[in-house]
Design a protein around this motif. Sequence first.
Motif, PDB file in Angstrom:
ATOM      1  N   HIS A 143      38.059 -31.369  11.155  1.00 42.99           N
ATOM      2  CA  HIS A 143      38.321 -30.313  12.149  1.00 42.99           C
ATOM      3  C   HIS A 143      38.812 -29.050  11.441  1.00 42.99           C
ATOM      4  N   PRO A 144      37.937 -28.295  10.818  1.00 44.84           N
ATOM      5  CA  PRO A 144      38.405 -27.152  10.006  1.00 44.84           C
ATOM      6  C   PRO A 144      39.134 -26.076  10.811  1.00 44.84           C
ATOM      7  N   GLN A 145      38.625 -25.731  11.998  1.00 42.90           N
ATOM      8  CA  GLN A 145      39.258 -24.653  12.758  1.00 42.90           C
ATOM      9  C   GLN A 145      40.652 -25.039  13.242  1.00 42.90           C
ATOM     10  N   ALA A 146      40.797 -26.260  13.749  1.00 42.90           N
ATOM     11  CA  ALA A 146      42.098 -26.706  14.242  1.00 42.90           C
ATOM     12  C   ALA A 146      43.107 -26.818  13.101  1.00 42.90           C
ATOM     13  N   THR A 147      42.655 -27.281  11.941  1.00 43.10           N
ATOM     14  CA  THR A 147      43.554 -27.421  10.795  1.00 43.10           C
ATOM     15  C   THR A 147      44.046 -26.062  10.319  1.00 43.10           C
ATOM     16  N   VAL A 148      43.142 -25.110  10.211  1.00 43.16           N
ATOM     17  CA  VAL A 148      43.529 -23.760   9.777  1.00 43.16           C
ATOM     18  C   VAL A 148      44.471 -23.129  10.811  1.00 43.16           C
ATOM     19  N   ALA A 149      44.168 -23.325  12.092  1.00 43.90           N
ATOM     20  CA  ALA A 149      45.034 -22.763  13.136  1.00 43.90           C
ATOM     21  C   ALA A 149      46.432 -23.376  13.059  1.00 43.90           C
ATOM     22  N   ALA A 150      46.520 -24.679  12.826  1.00 45.87           N
ATOM     23  CA  ALA A 150      47.822 -25.343  12.720  1.00 45.87           C
ATOM     24  C   ALA A 150      48.590 -24.849  11.503  1.00 45.87           C
ATOM     25  N   MET A 151      47.896 -24.553  10.401  1.00 45.14           N
ATOM     26  CA  MET A 151      48.562 -24.061   9.188  1.00 45.14           C
ATOM     27  C   MET A 151      49.021 -22.618   9.363  1.00 45.14           C
ATOM     28  N   VAL A 152      48.262 -21.819  10.095  1.00 47.18           N
ATOM     29  CA  VAL A 152      48.572 -20.393  10.241  1.00 47.18           C
ATOM     30  C   VAL A 152      49.646 -20.154  11.308  1.00 47.18           C
ATOM     31  N   GLU A 153      49.769 -21.044  12.288  1.00 50.69           N
ATOM     32  CA  GLU A 153      50.688 -20.834  13.404  1.00 50.69           C
ATOM     33  C   GLU A 153      52.144 -20.645  12.965  1.00 50.69           C
ATOM     34  N   PRO A 154      52.724 -21.502  12.088  1.00 45.41           N
ATOM     35  CA  PRO A 154      54.121 -21.260  11.682  1.00 45.41           C
ATOM     36  C   PRO A 154      54.306 -19.931  10.957  1.00 45.41           C
ATOM     37  N   VAL A 155      53.328 -19.557  10.147  1.00 46.46           N
ATOM     38  CA  VAL A 155      53.417 -18.275   9.427  1.00 46.46           C
ATOM     39  C   VAL A 155      53.384 -17.125  10.423  1.00 46.46           C
ATOM     40  N   THR A 156      52.521 -17.231  11.413  1.00 49.27           N
ATOM     41  CA  THR A 156      52.422 -16.185  12.435  1.00 49.27           C
ATOM     42  C   THR A 156      53.722 -16.078  13.224  1.00 49.27           C
TER      43      THR A 156
END
Length: 198
Positions: free
Chosen positions: A123-136
Amino acid sequence: MSIFKNPDFFDLKPLDLEHKVFLPTRELYSSLSLQLNELYRQIKTVLLDWHAEVAVSAKQFYAHPVETGSQWYAQAIDYGTQMYAQVNEVYFPKVESMYEQTIVAATQLGRQAGEHWQAFYDHPQATVAAMVEPVTNYTNQAIDVAEVYFVSVYSAILDLFDLMLEQPTETLEAVYQNALAALLDIYFQMISSLLAIL
Protein backbone atom coordinates in the motif's frame (compact mmCIF):
# COMPACT_ATOMS: atom_id res chain seq x y z
CA MET A 1 0.17 42.91 27.43
CA SER A 2 3.52 44.06 26.16
CA ILE A 3 6.26 45.28 28.47
CA PHE A 4 6.04 48.73 26.93
CA LYS A 5 2.37 49.11 27.96
CA ASN A 6 3.20 48.18 31.54
CA PRO A 7 2.79 51.25 33.78
CA ASP A 8 6.01 50.30 35.62
CA PHE A 9 8.04 50.50 32.41
CA PHE A 10 9.26 54.02 33.19
CA ASP A 11 10.27 53.08 36.74
CA LEU A 12 14.02 52.90 36.31
CA LYS A 13 15.58 49.86 37.94
CA PRO A 14 18.67 50.70 40.01
CA LEU A 15 22.08 49.64 38.73
CA ASP A 16 23.56 48.01 41.81
CA LEU A 17 27.08 47.45 40.48
CA GLU A 18 28.56 46.83 43.92
CA HIS A 19 26.28 43.88 44.78
CA LYS A 20 25.59 42.60 41.26
CA VAL A 21 29.08 42.80 39.74
CA PHE A 22 31.96 43.74 42.02
CA LEU A 23 31.27 41.61 45.10
CA PRO A 24 30.25 38.41 43.22
CA THR A 25 33.22 38.72 40.86
CA ARG A 26 35.59 39.23 43.77
CA GLU A 27 34.10 36.22 45.56
CA LEU A 28 34.39 34.07 42.41
CA TYR A 29 38.01 35.12 41.92
CA SER A 30 38.80 34.35 45.55
CA SER A 31 37.15 30.93 45.36
CA LEU A 32 38.94 30.03 42.13
CA SER A 33 42.27 31.20 43.57
CA LEU A 34 41.81 29.01 46.64
CA GLN A 35 40.92 25.99 44.53
CA LEU A 36 43.86 26.51 42.18
CA ASN A 37 46.24 26.87 45.12
CA GLU A 38 44.87 23.66 46.64
CA LEU A 39 45.22 21.86 43.30
CA TYR A 40 48.82 23.09 42.99
CA ARG A 41 49.56 21.88 46.53
CA GLN A 42 48.06 18.46 45.84
CA ILE A 43 49.99 18.06 42.57
CA LYS A 44 53.21 19.10 44.29
CA THR A 45 52.60 16.60 47.11
CA VAL A 46 51.89 13.78 44.65
CA LEU A 47 55.01 14.57 42.63
CA LEU A 48 57.19 14.76 45.76
CA ASP A 49 55.76 11.45 47.03
CA TRP A 50 56.35 9.82 43.64
CA HIS A 51 59.91 11.18 43.53
CA ALA A 52 60.57 9.81 47.03
CA GLU A 53 59.26 6.37 46.01
CA VAL A 54 61.42 6.36 42.87
CA ALA A 55 64.46 7.39 44.93
CA VAL A 56 63.88 4.62 47.50
CA SER A 57 63.38 2.06 44.73
CA ALA A 58 66.53 3.21 42.93
CA LYS A 59 68.59 2.99 46.14
CA GLN A 60 67.12 -0.43 46.87
CA PHE A 61 67.94 -1.63 43.34
CA TYR A 62 71.46 -0.21 43.57
CA ALA A 63 72.11 -1.89 46.93
CA HIS A 64 70.49 -5.26 46.07
CA PRO A 65 69.99 -5.52 42.28
CA VAL A 66 69.21 -9.27 42.07
CA GLU A 67 66.73 -9.38 44.97
CA THR A 68 65.02 -6.14 43.93
CA GLY A 69 64.80 -7.23 40.28
CA SER A 70 63.30 -10.56 41.36
CA GLN A 71 60.81 -8.77 43.59
CA TRP A 72 59.78 -6.40 40.79
CA TYR A 73 59.45 -9.30 38.38
CA ALA A 74 57.18 -11.15 40.85
CA GLN A 75 55.08 -8.00 41.30
CA ALA A 76 54.79 -7.58 37.52
CA ILE A 77 53.70 -11.22 37.13
CA ASP A 78 51.14 -10.81 39.92
CA TYR A 79 49.79 -7.60 38.38
CA GLY A 80 49.58 -9.23 34.94
CA THR A 81 47.70 -12.20 36.41
CA GLN A 82 45.23 -9.88 38.14
CA MET A 83 44.68 -7.90 34.94
CA TYR A 84 44.21 -11.09 32.90
CA ALA A 85 41.64 -12.37 35.42
CA GLN A 86 39.83 -9.03 35.43
CA VAL A 87 39.67 -8.94 31.63
CA ASN A 88 38.32 -12.49 31.48
CA GLU A 89 35.88 -12.14 34.37
CA VAL A 90 34.68 -8.55 33.95
CA TYR A 91 35.33 -7.07 30.52
CA PHE A 92 34.79 -10.07 28.24
CA PRO A 93 31.33 -10.81 29.68
CA LYS A 94 30.35 -7.16 29.23
CA VAL A 95 31.58 -7.15 25.61
CA GLU A 96 29.80 -10.43 24.95
CA SER A 97 26.57 -9.05 26.43
CA MET A 98 26.85 -5.88 24.33
CA TYR A 99 27.48 -8.00 21.22
CA GLU A 100 24.39 -10.12 21.91
CA GLN A 101 22.25 -7.01 22.50
CA THR A 102 23.55 -5.50 19.26
CA ILE A 103 22.66 -8.66 17.33
CA VAL A 104 19.14 -8.70 18.84
CA ALA A 105 18.65 -4.98 18.06
CA ALA A 106 19.94 -5.43 14.49
CA THR A 107 17.62 -8.40 13.97
CA GLN A 108 14.64 -6.43 15.25
CA LEU A 109 15.58 -3.46 13.09
CA GLY A 110 15.90 -5.72 10.05
CA ARG A 111 12.51 -7.28 10.75
CA GLN A 112 10.89 -3.85 11.20
CA ALA A 113 12.51 -2.58 8.00
CA GLY A 114 11.18 -5.65 6.16
CA GLU A 115 7.69 -5.04 7.56
CA HIS A 116 7.80 -1.39 6.52
CA TRP A 117 9.03 -2.31 3.07
CA GLN A 118 6.27 -4.91 2.68
CA ALA A 119 3.66 -2.39 3.85
CA PHE A 120 5.03 0.16 1.40
CA TYR A 121 5.05 -2.42 -1.39
CA ASP A 122 1.46 -3.50 -0.64
CA HIS A 123 0.00 0.00 0.00
CA PRO A 124 2.43 2.73 -1.11
CA GLN A 125 0.05 5.71 -0.86
CA ALA A 126 -1.26 4.83 2.60
CA THR A 127 2.26 4.15 3.90
CA VAL A 128 3.61 7.46 2.63
CA ALA A 129 0.58 9.30 4.03
CA ALA A 130 1.09 7.66 7.44
CA MET A 131 4.79 8.64 7.42
CA VAL A 132 4.10 12.24 6.36
CA GLU A 133 1.20 12.88 8.78
CA PRO A 134 3.28 13.30 12.00
CA VAL A 135 5.71 15.61 10.19
CA THR A 136 2.81 17.67 8.85
CA ASN A 137 1.20 17.90 12.30
CA TYR A 138 4.48 18.96 13.91
CA THR A 139 5.11 21.54 11.17
CA ASN A 140 1.60 22.99 11.59
CA GLN A 141 2.07 23.27 15.36
CA ALA A 142 5.47 24.93 14.88
CA ILE A 143 3.95 27.41 12.43
CA ASP A 144 1.14 28.23 14.90
CA VAL A 145 3.61 28.83 17.74
CA ALA A 146 5.86 30.95 15.50
CA GLU A 147 2.87 32.99 14.34
CA VAL A 148 1.83 33.77 17.92
CA TYR A 149 5.43 34.68 18.80
CA PHE A 150 5.88 36.97 15.80
CA VAL A 151 2.53 38.67 16.41
CA SER A 152 3.54 39.39 20.03
CA VAL A 153 6.98 40.67 18.97
CA TYR A 154 5.41 42.86 16.27
CA SER A 155 2.91 44.20 18.81
CA ALA A 156 5.72 44.99 21.27
CA ILE A 157 7.71 46.79 18.56
CA LEU A 158 4.65 48.88 17.65
CA ASP A 159 4.16 49.76 21.33
CA LEU A 160 7.82 50.79 21.56
CA PHE A 161 7.53 53.00 18.48
CA ASP A 162 4.39 54.64 19.93
CA LEU A 163 6.28 55.41 23.14
CA MET A 164 9.26 56.70 21.17
CA LEU A 165 6.97 59.13 19.34
CA GLU A 166 5.23 60.27 22.55
CA GLN A 167 8.20 60.37 24.97
CA PRO A 168 11.46 59.73 23.13
CA THR A 169 13.93 60.72 25.88
CA GLU A 170 12.14 58.94 28.71
CA THR A 171 11.62 55.82 26.56
CA LEU A 172 15.28 55.59 25.53
CA GLU A 173 16.40 56.15 29.11
CA ALA A 174 14.00 53.47 30.41
CA VAL A 175 15.03 50.96 27.72
CA TYR A 176 18.73 51.59 28.38
CA GLN A 177 18.50 51.55 32.19
CA ASN A 178 16.18 48.53 32.43
CA ALA A 179 18.12 46.51 29.84
CA LEU A 180 21.36 47.22 31.69
CA ALA A 181 19.75 46.27 35.01
CA ALA A 182 18.47 43.03 33.44
CA LEU A 183 21.97 42.25 32.13
CA LEU A 184 23.40 42.86 35.59
CA ASP A 185 20.80 40.48 37.05
CA ILE A 186 21.77 37.81 34.50
CA TYR A 187 25.47 38.29 35.29
CA PHE A 188 24.74 38.06 39.02
CA GLN A 189 22.73 34.85 38.54
CA MET A 190 25.51 33.29 36.43
CA ILE A 191 28.19 34.13 39.01
CA SER A 192 25.94 32.91 41.83
CA SER A 193 25.39 29.62 39.98
CA LEU A 194 29.14 29.20 39.48
CA LEU A 195 29.78 29.92 43.16
CA ALA A 196 27.16 27.35 44.14
CA ILE A 197 28.94 24.74 42.02
CA LEU A 198 32.39 25.62 43.37
